[in-house]
Design a protein around this motif. Structure first.
Motif, PDB file in Angstrom:
ATOM      1  N   HIS A  61      45.365  73.427  56.429  1.00  0.00           N
ATOM      2  CA  HIS A  61      45.444  74.599  57.364  1.00  0.00           C
ATOM      3  C   HIS A  61      46.537  74.550  58.427  1.00  0.00           C
ATOM      4  O   HIS A  61      46.737  75.494  59.290  1.00  0.00           O
ATOM      5  N   THR A 117      40.592  78.753  55.033  1.00  0.00           N
ATOM      6  CA  THR A 117      39.510  77.962  55.686  1.00  0.00           C
ATOM      7  C   THR A 117      38.107  78.798  55.410  1.00  0.00           C
ATOM      8  O   THR A 117      36.910  78.350  55.297  1.00  0.00           O
ATOM      9  N   CYS A 132      37.195  73.639  57.276  1.00  0.00           N
ATOM     10  CA  CYS A 132      38.322  73.059  58.065  1.00  0.00           C
ATOM     11  C   CYS A 132      37.918  71.629  58.446  1.00  0.00           C
ATOM     12  O   CYS A 132      36.778  71.695  59.097  1.00  0.00           O
TER      13      CYS A 132
END
Length: 734
Positions: free
Chosen positions: A604, A613, A618
């Motif tokens: 990310h 995500t 995440c």
């Protein structure tokens, strides 16, 4: 089947280039310490990284030189690829436009003709824009009056696009040049004075940049309006939201020219906010915003991320949208902007089939396509009521590129399947019953569909979910477990893998005896949003279980054996096959992982990775970190011979594929995975049981896949499949 040849030169265990490990790089994820010794491979401008890449490239070249079927594959794929291909035509301003490739052209060419019987003229040939075909036409839009073409060019496969404008009548370029465009459409206003587009700020102001090689995170997407003939610096900033820098925007202008629609997404989930601006009510039009630090007065119609809304058509203030709100398989709804709280169903969600597309055509009709057990169906319905008017018969396969406007009674429909190179139908809706006529059909010299067969089977996954899988093979093969098999999958982001024609896979089937399979695992969109959610976030393991179950089915039913089972996937599919390789190294003989997401703890942080995500989660979130660490390919490379299994058990032969200008899934994923596999399985040991090769193919002047020139596609196919043939001991049969 591919016959076993006389003994050939064996691939000896490789001597891998040394790669520095920085043991000091350790991250604390919610109290869990995770080492990242190859963090230095994240810097694409580092001389040390460039040297690593060069050494790995030389190693891979030395392996490919020993792959006997490489040149034969290249020649045969080239020969079959050399056939004319067309996209569906579209009509603007009384003219027809279409893309065409004569066969081996690097890029398809855009043509224009005044009528379908008239002579076609080249409007834009991207092959003239570079010597090696690496400048691609990745974005195009013709103004509603047919006078101008706005088109986007990308170089070396990057997602960055430069937009230019051409006058169609005399094919002369205008001076307009728009830079740093990414994840954008081009939406012309009806007056033809300009268009909406989306861009990011330049990654590094004031610095020379080889666009596509940077890792910078993409933030602060913005919507602009460009007036023809003006410098980009004078474009109107229509929308931005600095409080939400990760939002991604899209625009649409209604056919009546009265409204601009603004789609707002926060990731890759099929959800969006939906705003509108009534252009016809702007006191001085869009010109009134020139030089003013004021955004357009968009009105919020949907201001949450609960569902997806896609514009279909409108009659003044009455709008028809396709949505999955309360309908995971999608439906059509209608709302009057005068009463925005009142929504009604026009076409309710089907009990089983997934509504894929809906187009308003022939004034008062809807042409809709459905996905039924991963096969397309077509229907004509009444626009006002949604009532079924006609089922339009199509073969088992994929409908694509439906081209027709509200005022058109003739609609073009593209079709392909595993054994159909491509058909474009012209459908006449003026008569009472739709008339489907073949407008163009592709033919491949030397391809005989009667020699092949296609089956669809359903596999029981670990939790007994039925997983559809297509199997393509020569006719009447014996299920004796001897055939080489190529199993392909994706399983993410609501993307469906539907039947399509692929010359290379048919060469593998015809000349190397492969059985080719596509597993339609969870995470995709084959059965709607519930199927997608069943393979994302905390349920991502279902994707891997589905794929492994599909592989086990092929073995247990006599199609192949583990030594001859090759798995392949691209992007999210690269993640898929890498994870399955980690979890079941005993089940596969070869792994081809293209541009895969390998570092699930840091994806990310680079370019557009933050948008994923929505599917993955995440690592910044404690709960989600614990989902990710369990399957992240980079963090789960283990020596299988240390698990109490046979000492002879090792990882399958592996080729990781990436490209230097891939700014979608940046190369660092594959580079770190490569270094980790080579170290853990080989170089960290004095004598390793790992004799199967672990190599990487690193494309120069290439990206994530879109816009790749024909020769590069052929060369890569010859390389990866000759590697598979070599390690699985296959030989050519004519």
């Amino acid at each position: 089947m591919g016959s076993l040849a006389a003994p050939r030169e064996a691939l000896l265990p490789l001597s891998y280039p040394p790669a520095r490990r920085d043991e000091s790089v350790v991250d604390d994820y919610h109290g869990v310490l995770i080492a990242d010794p190859y963090r230095w491979l994240e810097d694409p401008e580092s001389e040390e990284v460039k040297e690593f890449v060069e050494r790995q490239a030389r190693l891979t070249d030395s392996v490919l030189e020993k792959c006997e079927e490489r040149e034969r594959l290249r020649r045969r794929i080239t020969a079959l690829h050399d056939h004319p291909r067309y996209d569906t035509p579209f009509k603007r301003g009384g003219k027809y436009f279409y893309f065409h490739n004569t066969g081996l052209q690097a890029q398809s060419v855009l043509y224009v003709q005044k009528d379908l019987d008239g002579e076609a003229e080249v409007l834009l040939d991207p092959n003239k824009l570079s010597d090696d075909g690496t400048v691609a036409l990745t974005l195009s839009s013709v103004s509603k009056d047919g006078k101008y073409l706005a088109y986007g060019l990308s170089s070396s496969g990057s997602d960055w696009v430069t937009v230019k404008v051409m006058r169609i009548e005399d094919k002369q370029p205008e001076l307009d040049t728009l830079s740093w465009v990414k994840f954008s459409s081009i939406s012309w206003t009806k007056d033809g004075k300009g268009f909406f587009y989306c861009r990011y700020p330049a990654p590094r102001e004031g610095h020379e940049l080889d666009a596509g090689t940077e890792n910078n995170i993409n933030l602060n997407h913005e919507v602009y309006y460009h007036f023809l003939g003006m410098d980009q610096s004078e474009d109107i900033l229509c929308w931005r939201d600095p409080e939400h820098p990760k939002y991604i925007y899209g625009t649409d202008v209604t056919d009546d020219g009265k409204y601009a629609l603004l789609y707002i997404e926060e990731g890759c989930n099929p959800t969006n906010k939906l705003y509108y601006c009534k252009l016809s009510l702007l006191p001085h039009g869009l010109e009134g915003f020139k030089g003013r630090n004021e955004m357009l007065p968009f009105i919020q119609l949907v201001d949450n991320f609960e569902a997806r809304y896609l514009f279909v058509t409108n009659d003044d203030t009455k709008f028809t949208f396709m949505t999955n709100k309360g309908a995971p398989r999608y439906k059509l709804v209608r709302v009057d902007f005068i009463e925005p709280e009142s929504w009604t169903d026009v076409l309710p969600e089907d009990d089983k089939d997934v509504l894929e597309t809906a187009s308003a055509v022939n004034n008062n009709q809807l042409l809709v396509s459905y996905l039924r057990d991963v096969k397309y169906g077509l229907q004509l319905r009444d626009l006002e009521t949604g009532a079924l008017l006609h089922e339009i018969p199509v073969d088992i396969g994929t409908v694509y590129g439906i081209s027709g406007k509200r005022e058109d009674s003739d609609v073009f429909i593209g079709f392909t399947s595993f054994l159909s190179p491509g058909i474009i139908y012209k459908c006449n809706l003026a008569a009472g019953v739709p008339e489907m006529q073949i407008f163009r059909e592709a033919f491949v010299p030397g391809f005989h569909r009667e020699n092949f067969e296609v089956k669809q089977v359903f596999v029981s996954s670990k939790d007994d979910t039925r997983i559809p899988m297509f199997i393509v093979s020569k006719k009447n093969i014996q299920l004796d477990g001897s055939h080489p098999c190529l199993l392909y999958g994706y399983g993410g982001f609501n993307i469906s893998l539907t039947p399509s024609f692929n010359v290379t896979r048919l060469v593998l089937t015809r000349n190397l005896g492969f059985v080719f399979c596509i597993a339609n695992i969870r995470g995709g969109g084959e059965y709607g949003e519930e199927w997608h959610k069943g393979g994302s976030l905390s349920k991502k393991q279902n994707c891997f279980d589905d794929f492994i179950a599909s592989a086990e089915f092929l073995v247990s039913n006599g199609y192949t054996n583990p030594r001859r089972l090759c798995i392949e996937g691209r992007s999210n599919g690269g993640l898929l096959v890498a994870t399955c390789m980690n979890q079941r190294p005993d089940l596969f003989g070869c792994v081809l992982a293209h541009v895969g997401v390998m570092d699930m703890l840091r994806f990310h942080k680079f370019t557009i990775g933050h948008a994923w995500t929505s599917d993955f989660g995440c690592s910044d979130n404690k709960e989600e970190f614990h989902w990710l660490i369990k399957y992240s390919p980079l963090h789960n490379v283990k020596r299988p011979w240390e698990k109490g299994d046979s000492h002879r058990l090792q990882y399958p032969s592996t080729m990781l594929l990436t490209a230097d200008h891939d700014d979608r899934v940046v190369p660092l994923h594959s580079l770190k995975m490569l270094a980790t596999m080579q170290y853990v399985l080989c170089t960290s040991l004095g004598s390793s049981p790992q004799s199967n090769p672990i190599i990487a193919r690193i494309e120069r002047k290439g990206g994530h896949g879109a816009g790749r020139p024909t020769q590069k596609m052929i060369d890569e196919a010859a390389d990866r499949y000759s590697f598979a043939a070599k390690v699985m001991e296959l030989s050519w049969t004519d």
